[in-house]
Design a protein around this motif. Structure first.
Motif, PDB file in Angstrom:
ATOM      1  N   THR A  20      -2.369   1.726  -0.985  1.00  0.00           N
ATOM      2  CA  THR A  20      -2.776   3.126  -0.828  1.00  0.00           C
ATOM      3  C   THR A  20      -4.168   3.336  -1.415  1.00  0.00           C
ATOM      4  OG1 THR A  20      -1.898   3.795  -2.976  1.00  0.00           O
ATOM      5  CG2 THR A  20      -0.370   3.890  -1.070  1.00  0.00           C
ATOM      6  N   LEU A  21      -4.758   4.470  -1.099  1.00  0.00           N
ATOM      7  CA  LEU A  21      -6.053   4.825  -1.682  1.00  0.00           C
ATOM      8  C   LEU A  21      -5.971   4.841  -3.201  1.00  0.00           C
ATOM      9  CD1 LEU A  21      -7.194   7.714   0.668  1.00  0.00           C
ATOM     10  CD2 LEU A  21      -8.209   5.428   0.496  1.00  0.00           C
ATOM     11  N   LYS A  22      -4.895   5.400  -3.734  1.00  0.00           N
ATOM     12  CA  LYS A  22      -4.737   5.466  -5.192  1.00  0.00           C
ATOM     13  C   LYS A  22      -4.668   4.068  -5.800  1.00  0.00           C
ATOM     14  CE  LYS A  22      -1.969   7.653  -8.850  1.00  0.00           C
ATOM     15  NZ  LYS A  22      -2.715   6.973  -9.852  1.00  0.00           N
ATOM     16  N   GLU A  23      -3.938   3.165  -5.167  1.00  0.00           N
ATOM     17  CA  GLU A  23      -3.842   1.797  -5.681  1.00  0.00           C
ATOM     18  C   GLU A  23      -5.207   1.103  -5.668  1.00  0.00           C
ATOM     19  OE1 GLU A  23       0.777   0.798  -4.414  1.00  0.00           O
ATOM     20  OE2 GLU A  23      -0.827   0.526  -2.939  1.00  0.00           O
ATOM     21  N   VAL A  24      -5.953   1.300  -4.591  1.00  0.00           N
ATOM     22  CA  VAL A  24      -7.284   0.694  -4.495  1.00  0.00           C
ATOM     23  C   VAL A  24      -8.217   1.300  -5.537  1.00  0.00           C
ATOM     24  CG1 VAL A  24      -9.321   0.468  -3.013  1.00  0.00           C
ATOM     25  CG2 VAL A  24      -7.043   0.006  -2.086  1.00  0.00           C
ATOM     26  N   ALA A  25      -8.179   2.616  -5.698  1.00  0.00           N
ATOM     27  CA  ALA A  25      -9.033   3.280  -6.691  1.00  0.00           C
ATOM     28  C   ALA A  25      -8.690   2.792  -8.098  1.00  0.00           C
ATOM     29  CB  ALA A  25      -8.884   4.791  -6.591  1.00  0.00           C
ATOM     30  N   THR A  26      -7.414   2.583  -8.366  1.00  0.00           N
ATOM     31  CA  THR A  26      -6.987   2.068  -9.667  1.00  0.00           C
ATOM     32  C   THR A  26      -7.533   0.657  -9.893  1.00  0.00           C
ATOM     33  OG1 THR A  26      -5.005   3.448  -9.635  1.00  0.00           O
ATOM     34  CG2 THR A  26      -4.989   1.543 -11.107  1.00  0.00           C
ATOM     35  N   LEU A  27      -7.475  -0.199  -8.865  1.00  0.00           N
ATOM     36  CA  LEU A  27      -8.055  -1.543  -8.970  1.00  0.00           C
ATOM     37  C   LEU A  27      -9.540  -1.470  -9.291  1.00  0.00           C
ATOM     38  CD1 LEU A  27      -6.569  -3.557  -5.954  1.00  0.00           C
ATOM     39  CD2 LEU A  27      -6.368  -4.128  -8.375  1.00  0.00           C
ATOM     40  N   MET A  28     -10.232  -0.560  -8.612  1.00  0.00           N
ATOM     41  CA  MET A  28     -11.669  -0.410  -8.843  1.00  0.00           C
ATOM     42  C   MET A  28     -11.954   0.013 -10.273  1.00  0.00           C
ATOM     43  SD  MET A  28     -12.982   1.401  -5.363  1.00  0.00           S
ATOM     44  CE  MET A  28     -12.939   0.575  -3.789  1.00  0.00           C
ATOM     45  N   ARG A  29     -11.155   0.941 -10.781  1.00  0.00           N
ATOM     46  CA  ARG A  29     -11.356   1.393 -12.158  1.00  0.00           C
ATOM     47  C   ARG A  29     -11.067   0.254 -13.145  1.00  0.00           C
ATOM     48  NH1 ARG A  29      -7.082   4.950 -13.501  1.00  0.00           N
ATOM     49  NH2 ARG A  29      -6.154   3.118 -14.392  1.00  0.00           N
ATOM     50  N   GLU A  30      -9.955  -0.434 -12.951  1.00  0.00           N
ATOM     51  CA  GLU A  30      -9.562  -1.507 -13.867  1.00  0.00           C
ATOM     52  C   GLU A  30     -10.550  -2.669 -13.868  1.00  0.00           C
ATOM     53  OE1 GLU A  30      -5.656  -2.428 -12.425  1.00  0.00           O
ATOM     54  OE2 GLU A  30      -4.709  -0.801 -13.578  1.00  0.00           O
ATOM     55  N   ASP A  63      -4.515  12.836   1.411  1.00  0.00           N
ATOM     56  CA  ASP A  63      -3.528  12.366   0.443  1.00  0.00           C
ATOM     57  C   ASP A  63      -3.921  10.996  -0.103  1.00  0.00           C
ATOM     58  OD1 ASP A  63      -1.262  11.604  -0.944  1.00  0.00           O
ATOM     59  OD2 ASP A  63       0.095  11.804   0.762  1.00  0.00           O
ATOM     60  N   LEU A  64      -3.939  10.859  -1.420  1.00  0.00           N
ATOM     61  CA  LEU A  64      -4.274   9.578  -2.032  1.00  0.00           C
ATOM     62  C   LEU A  64      -3.189   8.529  -1.840  1.00  0.00           C
ATOM     63  CD1 LEU A  64      -6.088  10.692  -5.292  1.00  0.00           C
ATOM     64  CD2 LEU A  64      -7.065   9.963  -3.118  1.00  0.00           C
ATOM     65  N   GLY A  65      -2.061   8.950  -1.286  1.00  0.00           N
ATOM     66  CA  GLY A  65      -1.001   8.006  -0.939  1.00  0.00           C
ATOM     67  C   GLY A  65      -1.198   7.423   0.446  1.00  0.00           C
ATOM     68  N   SER A  66      -2.268   7.835   1.123  1.00  0.00           N
ATOM     69  CA  SER A  66      -2.571   7.311   2.462  1.00  0.00           C
ATOM     70  C   SER A  66      -2.950   5.841   2.381  1.00  0.00           C
ATOM     71  CB  SER A  66      -3.753   8.069   3.080  1.00  0.00           C
ATOM     72  OG  SER A  66      -3.476   9.432   3.205  1.00  0.00           O
ATOM     73  N   ALA A  67      -2.769   5.151   3.494  1.00  0.00           N
ATOM     74  CA  ALA A  67      -3.124   3.731   3.568  1.00  0.00           C
ATOM     75  C   ALA A  67      -4.632   3.562   3.444  1.00  0.00           C
ATOM     76  CB  ALA A  67      -2.637   3.131   4.878  1.00  0.00           C
ATOM     77  N   ALA A  68      -5.043   2.665   2.572  1.00  0.00           N
ATOM     78  CA  ALA A  68      -6.468   2.403   2.376  1.00  0.00           C
ATOM     79  C   ALA A  68      -7.118   1.906   3.666  1.00  0.00           C
ATOM     80  CB  ALA A  68      -6.659   1.380   1.254  1.00  0.00           C
ATOM     81  N   THR A  69      -6.370   1.185   4.479  1.00  0.00           N
ATOM     82  CA  THR A  69      -6.931   0.651   5.725  1.00  0.00           C
ATOM     83  C   THR A  69      -7.413   1.756   6.659  1.00  0.00           C
ATOM     84  OG1 THR A  69      -4.722   0.500   6.686  1.00  0.00           O
ATOM     85  CG2 THR A  69      -5.635  -1.509   5.706  1.00  0.00           C
ATOM     86  N   ASP A  70      -6.836   2.962   6.522  1.00  0.00           N
ATOM     87  CA  ASP A  70      -7.271   4.081   7.364  1.00  0.00           C
ATOM     88  C   ASP A  70      -8.703   4.521   7.036  1.00  0.00           C
ATOM     89  OD1 ASP A  70      -4.769   4.046   8.515  1.00  0.00           O
ATOM     90  OD2 ASP A  70      -4.029   5.802   7.413  1.00  0.00           O
ATOM     91  N   TYR A  71      -9.208   4.144   5.880  1.00  0.00           N
ATOM     92  CA  TYR A  71     -10.527   4.572   5.424  1.00  0.00           C
ATOM     93  C   TYR A  71     -11.491   3.402   5.228  1.00  0.00           C
ATOM     94  CZ  TYR A  71      -7.779   8.703   4.741  1.00  0.00           C
ATOM     95  OH  TYR A  71      -6.949   9.777   4.966  1.00  0.00           O
ATOM     96  N   ALA A  72     -10.988   2.207   5.425  1.00  0.00           N
ATOM     97  CA  ALA A  72     -11.782   0.997   5.235  1.00  0.00           C
ATOM     98  C   ALA A  72     -12.618   0.687   6.470  1.00  0.00           C
ATOM     99  CB  ALA A  72     -10.854  -0.187   4.943  1.00  0.00           C
ATOM    100  N   THR A  73     -13.610  -0.136   6.282  1.00  0.00           N
ATOM    101  CA  THR A  73     -14.389  -0.662   7.397  1.00  0.00           C
ATOM    102  C   THR A  73     -13.689  -1.919   7.878  1.00  0.00           C
ATOM    103  OG1 THR A  73     -16.436   0.186   6.464  1.00  0.00           O
ATOM    104  CG2 THR A  73     -16.641  -1.603   8.072  1.00  0.00           C
TER     105      THR A  73
END
Length: 138
Positions: A20-30, A63-73
Motif C-alpha cells: 500500500t501507499l502507507k507501507e511504501v511511505a513507511t519504508l521510505m521513512r525508515e 486512501d493511503l491503503g490504496s495499492a502503490a502500483t496505482d501511483y507508480a511509474t
C-alpha cells in the motif's frame, strides 16, 4: 571509462505489487530514501517516489491503503551496469529521469540517481546533460 556499476547504489529497497501507499511511505521513512522499486518476483514492475505519493495520491485525498502500483511509474526505463556514465546522463536527460534502475542482464542490481551522477562520477557526466534532467520541457 566510469560505468554505472562504479557509481550505483546496490542497497535497494523493494516491495511487492501488493504494498500500500502507507507501507511504501513507511519504508521510505525508515530507510531515509525517496524511492522504492516494485518487484514482481525478480521482475521490476514499477518505481514509486515520495513525489508520486504526494502529487498523485495525497494531493487528491486518495486512501493511503490504496495499492502503490496505482501511483507508480510502470514500464521502467533501465540501463545495463556497464553503460558509461556519460551515456546514462544523456539518456536520463532525454527522458527527464531523476532515478535510473541498473541491470545486469534481466536482474536489477542497483540504482543511480541524479545526485549520484553529479557527485560520484569522476570526471563524470556531461554537465549539460545533467542540467537537462532538471529543466522543464517546453
Amino acid at each position: 571509462m566510469t560505468t554505472l556499476r562504479d557509481i550505483m547504489t546496490t542497497d535497494l529497497t523493494t516491495t511487492d505489487p501488493r504494498a500500500t501507499l502507507k507501507e511504501v511511505a513507511t519504508l521510505m521513512r525508515e530507510q531515509d530514501i525517496g524511492n522504492v522499486l516494485i518487484m514482481d518476483g525478480d521482475t521490476l514492475s514499477g518505481i514509486i517516489t515520495d513525489r508520486d505519493i504526494v502529487v498523485r495520491a495525497v494531493a487528491y485525498g486518495h486512501d493511503l491503503g490504496s495499492a502503490a502500483t496505482d501511483y507508480a511509474t510502470g514500464n521502467v526505463f533501465t540501463m545495463e551496469a556497464e553503460t558509461s556514465v556519460q551515456e546514462a546522463a544523456k539518456a536520463m536527460a532525454d527522458r527527464q529521469l531523476r532515478r535510473l534502475p541498473v541491470t545486469d542482464g534481466a536482474k536489477v542490481v542497483g540504482i543511480v540517481s541524479l545526485a549520484d551522477l553529479a557527485t560520484r562520477a569522476s570526471g563524470g557526466a556531461d554537465e549539460q546533460a545533467l542540467q537537462g534532467i532538471s529543466q522543464p520541457t517546453i
